[in-house]
Design an enzyme around this catalytic site. Structure first.
Site, PDB file in Angstrom:
ATOM      1  N   ASP A 275      32.106  16.587 -23.091  1.00  0.00           N
ATOM      2  CA  ASP A 275      31.712  17.643 -22.163  1.00  0.00           C
ATOM      3  C   ASP A 275      30.254  17.441 -21.743  1.00  0.00           C
ATOM      4  OD1 ASP A 275      32.401  20.716 -21.299  1.00  0.00           O
ATOM      5  OD2 ASP A 275      30.301  20.505 -21.874  1.00  0.00           O
TER       6      ASP A 275
ATOM      7  N   TYR B  28      22.644  19.514 -17.574  1.00  0.00           N
ATOM      8  CA  TYR B  28      22.300  19.003 -18.895  1.00  0.00           C
ATOM      9  C   TYR B  28      21.460  17.733 -18.808  1.00  0.00           C
ATOM     10  CZ  TYR B  28      26.236  21.892 -20.621  1.00  0.00           C
ATOM     11  OH  TYR B  28      27.097  22.912 -20.910  1.00  0.00           O
TER      12      TYR B  28
ATOM     13  N   LYS C  97      28.660  20.647 -30.664  1.00  0.00           N
ATOM     14  CA  LYS C  97      27.507  19.846 -30.257  1.00  0.00           C
ATOM     15  C   LYS C  97      26.647  19.534 -31.462  1.00  0.00           C
ATOM     16  CE  LYS C  97      23.630  18.579 -29.248  1.00  0.00           C
ATOM     17  NZ  LYS C  97      22.328  18.695 -29.946  1.00  0.00           N
ATOM     18  N   SER C  98      26.711  18.289 -31.883  1.00  0.00           N
ATOM     19  CA  SER C  98      25.788  17.791 -32.882  1.00  0.00           C
ATOM     20  C   SER C  98      25.693  16.293 -32.700  1.00  0.00           C
ATOM     21  CB  SER C  98      26.271  18.111 -34.299  1.00  0.00           C
ATOM     22  OG  SER C  98      25.388  17.525 -35.260  1.00  0.00           O
TER      23      SER C  98
ATOM     24  N   LYS D 220      30.461  19.813 -14.764  1.00  0.00           N
ATOM     25  CA  LYS D 220      30.402  21.140 -14.166  1.00  0.00           C
ATOM     26  C   LYS D 220      29.578  21.168 -12.881  1.00  0.00           C
ATOM     27  CE  LYS D 220      30.418  22.831 -18.917  1.00  0.00           C
ATOM     28  NZ  LYS D 220      29.958  21.583 -19.554  1.00  0.00           N
TER      29      LYS D 220
ATOM     30  N   ASN E  66      32.687  18.433 -38.103  1.00  0.00           N
ATOM     31  CA  ASN E  66      33.294  19.285 -37.076  1.00  0.00           C
ATOM     32  C   ASN E  66      34.713  18.831 -36.738  1.00  0.00           C
ATOM     33  OD1 ASN E  66      30.973  20.869 -36.889  1.00  0.00           O
ATOM     34  ND2 ASN E  66      30.107  19.650 -35.231  1.00  0.00           N
TER      35      ASN E  66
ATOM     36  N   HIS F  44      30.184  25.995 -13.167  1.00  0.00           N
ATOM     37  CA  HIS F  44      29.391  26.240 -14.365  1.00  0.00           C
ATOM     38  C   HIS F  44      29.103  27.725 -14.564  1.00  0.00           C
ATOM     39  CE1 HIS F  44      26.247  24.098 -17.087  1.00  0.00           C
ATOM     40  NE2 HIS F  44      26.748  25.162 -17.678  1.00  0.00           N
TER      41      HIS F  44
ATOM     42  N   GLY G  73      27.797  29.463 -32.876  1.00  0.00           N
ATOM     43  CA  GLY G  73      26.693  30.366 -32.571  1.00  0.00           C
ATOM     44  C   GLY G  73      25.454  29.672 -32.032  1.00  0.00           C
TER      45      GLY G  73
ATOM     46  N   GLY H 253      20.224  25.669 -33.837  1.00  0.00           N
ATOM     47  CA  GLY H 253      19.460  24.514 -33.382  1.00  0.00           C
ATOM     48  C   GLY H 253      19.033  24.606 -31.940  1.00  0.00           C
TER      49      GLY H 253
END
Length: 315
Positions: A47, A52, A256-257, A81, A266, A112, A210, A213
């Site tokens: 994604d 971004y 997202k990591s 997006k 994950n 978006h 949530g 970071g």
């Protein structure tokens, strides 16, 4: 259909765990390495978004992997997006995204935000003088043209409330396949999920942990004592429990990591088993809408309001 995929109303399947590529630092090399690691660990959904700044890095990493024979294009699901400054011409916006990524098509193209900005606006949080009145019907007509031209396989929306989707469905020839919104055990989006289910629109969750970071995020989800207790009981991590909860609701998760350990952790949520009591305890948690700092224009009242205020008004 495999258990790690969901079939969308447009007829194609989408992996239920995707790697998000937003990063405040937006370091291209770091993003590329994360994508290569994710591919190795089994991720096939990626994604990104124009705003971004990660489209070139993601496209380059995927192209390298395909060139090396590690993955085929048809096995990858790529989402990007339409930013608010491209509402006047979604086709041109998507063409630029494809150029950025070095790809011929996307699997999913999302609006978006339900917000139109002036063509020169490029700030993630727009200034007040950058907003323009939104003509959603014109925007969606452009999105449908992207589909007709073969530049994407499916179209959808992001950050749309039930009211915004109702407006869209009044004139859409092609309904949105996906609504990507913030969703996690402390912001469960029940009403929106029910509405989307009734209209065969898949809900995809970003920030399903949530957003720890991130400048606007919080560790309230992964540090919640109930979630941590369930994780301890199941010999899992709090992140896996939170993700498994979201998957149990029929939603896909955009995680997202860029840490190898977290990327692997994950993805492991797919195989985690929770029981009815676990889910009941999570569903009893007090909801807290963690997102902060994003802005949308409320066309009916103005001036600009925070995203949380707008969703409180509309959902």
């Amino acid at each position: 259909m495999r258990s790690n995929q969901v079939r969308l109303n447009c007829g194609i399947t989408m992996p239920v765990i995707g790697l998000g590529t937003y990063s405040f630092q937006n370091d291209r090399k770091t993003t590329e390495l994360a994508v290569h690691m994710a591919l190795k660990m089994g991720y096939r959904h990626f994604d990104t978004a124009k705003i971004y700044g990660s489209e070139p890095a993601l496209g380059n990493a995927l192209t390298e992997a395909m060139h090396d024979g590690k993955v085929e294009r048809e096995d990858i699901f790529v989402t990007s997006k339409l930013w608010g400054s491209d509402h006047h011409d979604p086709v041109a916006g998507l063409k630029q995204t494809l150029k950025n990524m070095g790809m011929e098509y996307l699997d999913m193209y999302l609006v978006h935000w339900p917000v139109k900005l002036k063509p020169w606006a490029c700030n993630p949080i727009p200034d007040e003088d950058e907003f323009e009145p939104l003509d959603l019907e014109t925007t969606w007509s452009g999105m449908q043209k992207c589909l007709d031209l073969g530049f994407c396989r499916c179209i959808g929306v992001s950050n749309f409330s039930t009211k915004k989707i109702e407006q869209l469905l009044d004139f859409a020839s092609v309904p949105p396949a996906v609504n990507q919104v913030e969703m996690h055990p402390l912001w469960r989006q029940r009403k929106l999920r029910d509405f989307c289910r009734d209209h065969n629109i898949h809900v995809s969750a970003y920030s399903p942990l949530g957003g720890p970071g991130n400048s606007w995020g919080s560790t309230l989800v992964v540090n919640n004592p109930i979630i941590r207790a369930i994780a301890n009981k199941r010999k899992a991590t709090p992140a896996q429990v939170a993700l498994r909860w979201g998957l149990s609701k029929g939603s896909s998760m955009i995680v997202k990591s860029f840490s190898p350990e977290r990327i692997k952790e994950n993805f492991g949520a797919i195989d985690l088993k929770l029981d009815g009591q676990d889910f009941m305890e999570i569903d009893k948690l007090e909801e807290r809408k963690i997102m902060r700092g994003e802005f949308l224009v409320n066309e009916t009242t103005s001036p600009y309001k925070t995203i949380q205020d707008l969703w409180d008004d509309e959902i």
